[in-house]
Design a protein around this motif. Structure first.
Motif, PDB file in Angstrom:
ATOM      1  N   PRO A   1       0.802  -1.228   0.000  1.00  0.00           N
ATOM      2  CA  PRO A   1       0.000   0.000   0.000  1.00  0.00           C
ATOM      3  C   PRO A   1       0.835   1.278   0.000  1.00  0.00           C
ATOM      4  O   PRO A   1       0.539   2.214  -0.738  1.00  0.00           O
ATOM      5  N   GLU A   2       1.932   1.306   0.820  1.00  0.00           N
ATOM      6  CA  GLU A   2       2.721   2.536   0.881  1.00  0.00           C
ATOM      7  C   GLU A   2       3.411   2.826  -0.461  1.00  0.00           C
ATOM      8  O   GLU A   2       3.548   3.978  -0.863  1.00  0.00           O
ATOM      9  N   ALA A   3       3.817   1.758  -1.178  1.00  0.00           N
ATOM     10  CA  ALA A   3       4.452   1.945  -2.491  1.00  0.00           C
ATOM     11  C   ALA A   3       3.428   2.439  -3.504  1.00  0.00           C
ATOM     12  O   ALA A   3       3.736   3.293  -4.348  1.00  0.00           O
ATOM     13  N   LEU A   4       2.210   1.911  -3.427  1.00  0.00           N
ATOM     14  CA  LEU A   4       1.153   2.348  -4.345  1.00  0.00           C
ATOM     15  C   LEU A   4       0.831   3.822  -4.123  1.00  0.00           C
ATOM     16  O   LEU A   4       0.724   4.605  -5.084  1.00  0.00           O
ATOM     17  N   VAL A   5       0.683   4.230  -2.860  1.00  0.00           N
ATOM     18  CA  VAL A   5       0.378   5.627  -2.545  1.00  0.00           C
ATOM     19  C   VAL A   5       1.499   6.537  -3.027  1.00  0.00           C
ATOM     20  O   VAL A   5       1.264   7.574  -3.663  1.00  0.00           O
ATOM     21  N   SER A   6       2.748   6.150  -2.749  1.00  0.00           N
ATOM     22  CA  SER A   6       3.894   6.968  -3.138  1.00  0.00           C
ATOM     23  C   SER A   6       3.998   7.098  -4.657  1.00  0.00           C
ATOM     24  O   SER A   6       4.265   8.183  -5.186  1.00  0.00           O
ATOM     25  N   THR A   7       3.757   5.994  -5.374  1.00  0.00           N
ATOM     26  CA  THR A   7       3.868   6.007  -6.839  1.00  0.00           C
ATOM     27  C   THR A   7       2.824   6.919  -7.467  1.00  0.00           C
ATOM     28  O   THR A   7       3.131   7.733  -8.353  1.00  0.00           O
ATOM     29  N   THR A   8       1.570   6.803  -7.034  1.00  0.00           N
ATOM     30  CA  THR A   8       0.508   7.644  -7.614  1.00  0.00           C
ATOM     31  C   THR A   8       0.746   9.115  -7.299  1.00  0.00           C
ATOM     32  O   THR A   8       0.579   9.975  -8.168  1.00  0.00           O
ATOM     33  N   GLN A   9       1.159   9.419  -6.078  1.00  0.00           N
ATOM     34  CA  GLN A   9       1.410  10.820  -5.729  1.00  0.00           C
ATOM     35  C   GLN A   9       2.549  11.411  -6.561  1.00  0.00           C
ATOM     36  O   GLN A   9       2.470  12.545  -7.029  1.00  0.00           O
TER      37      GLN A   9
END
Length: 310
Positions: free
Chosen positions: A89-97
């Motif tokens: 989840p943290e990688a997904l959030v960071s990538t989209t941002q």
């Protein structure tokens, strides 16, 4: 004086020319907005494909495809993948941002990760221009390998809203000017034997519009007005939104209902943009329809949903 005889005609010609100029201006604004919007949409889809690419790389997959990005609503997109994958989840959030920061219109958005099998929401978060309004949870919990779809819903940008308001206002002014122009030049009809009295036409009767409220869905009775599902003398209450969604399905059983139609009829026609995903309401409805196995809502990939009644 001879000039006075032609003054109304000259005035009408001037007014007509002004109206034509206004209409041409409105058309030019509309086309410029369309061209700009098309470019922004194309650029956003490229960024979304990049998001999908990096998610697969983070999962250890460098060979399978990110399927074509699907625009499922006026401000909503869906990412689909060729193979199952896992994500942090943290990688997904960071990538989209990081990537969507390159889109100047992507200020506020909501991300829903959907299970392909049952359209339940596996993970969701919201990003806002004001970081205090961000909603991010469950960081650090790695998600199992499965088939996922990623829905990203953007809040309409203020610039586009202002342009749309300008276009709508221009159209309204042009329409009013046209109404006045043709009203002034429309010949009046008078009643025979009553000079100077405008002829009054009878008001047409409004057509009947019956509103269906009761539906039979397999062994269940759906009362749309009361927002209830009844089976075996037991009733299940529905929310207002759930009842409206189910009523659309009940009016067209065993037919494909497009996502865009559901979103428009349920929310966009009310002028309300909601953050909650349509898939959430579909998932809740599925659970409430489980009382009759012959009735179920199925996903039609790339199109929408269908209420199947055996």
């Amino acid at each position: 004086m001879p000039g006075k005889r032609y003054f109304p005609a000259i005035q009408g010609t001037y007014f007509g020319g002004l109206l034509l100029l206004m209409l041409i201006s409105v058309i030019c604004v509309a086309f410029s907005m369309t061209d700009s919007n098309d470019f922004d949409v194309a650029r956003r889809e490229v960024l979304l494909r990049r998001v999908g690419h990096e998610i697969l790389l983070q999962s250890g997959d460098s060979t399978s495809r990110v399927l074509p990005v699907e625009k499922t609503g006026s401000n909503e997109y869906q990412l689909r993948f060729e193979n199952a994958f896992t994500f942090q989840p943290e990688a997904l959030v960071s990538t989209t941002q990081r990537l969507l920061a390159k889109d100047p219109l992507a200020v506020d958005y909501i991300v829903n990760v959907i299970n392909c099998a049952d359209t339940t929401v596996a993970y969701a978060y919201a990003v806002s221009a004001n970081k205090k309004d961000d909603i991010v949870a469950c960081i650090g919990r790695k998600q199992p390998t499965a088939c996922y779809m990623i829905n990203i819903q953007f809040k309409p940008a203020g610039v586009m809203t202002a342009k749309s308001g300008l276009l709508a206002g221009s159209i309204a002014v042009a329409a009013f000017a046209g109404f006045v122009f043709f009203r002034l030049h429309k010949p009046r009809k008078v009643l025979t034997g009553s000079p100077g009295v405008a002829e009054m036409s009878p008001t047409p009767a409004l057509p009947d519009n019956p509103h269906t409220e009761l539906f039979t869905l397999g062994a269940m009775l759906f009362d749309a007005g009361a927002r209830k599902l009844t089976v075996n003398e037991q009733s299940v209450d529905l929310t207002k939104t759930e009842a409206r969604v189910l009523r659309i399905f009940a009016l067209s059983p065993n037919e494909i209902i497009e996502r865009s139609r559901l979103q428009k009829e349920i929310w966009e026609d009310d002028g309300v943009i909601v953050g909650r995903s349509l898939d959430m309401f579909i998932s809740k409805l599925r659970k409430k329809l489980e009382a009759d196995p012959a009735v179920r809502i199925v996903v039609i990939r790339g199109k929408g949903y269908k209420l199947e009644i055996s």
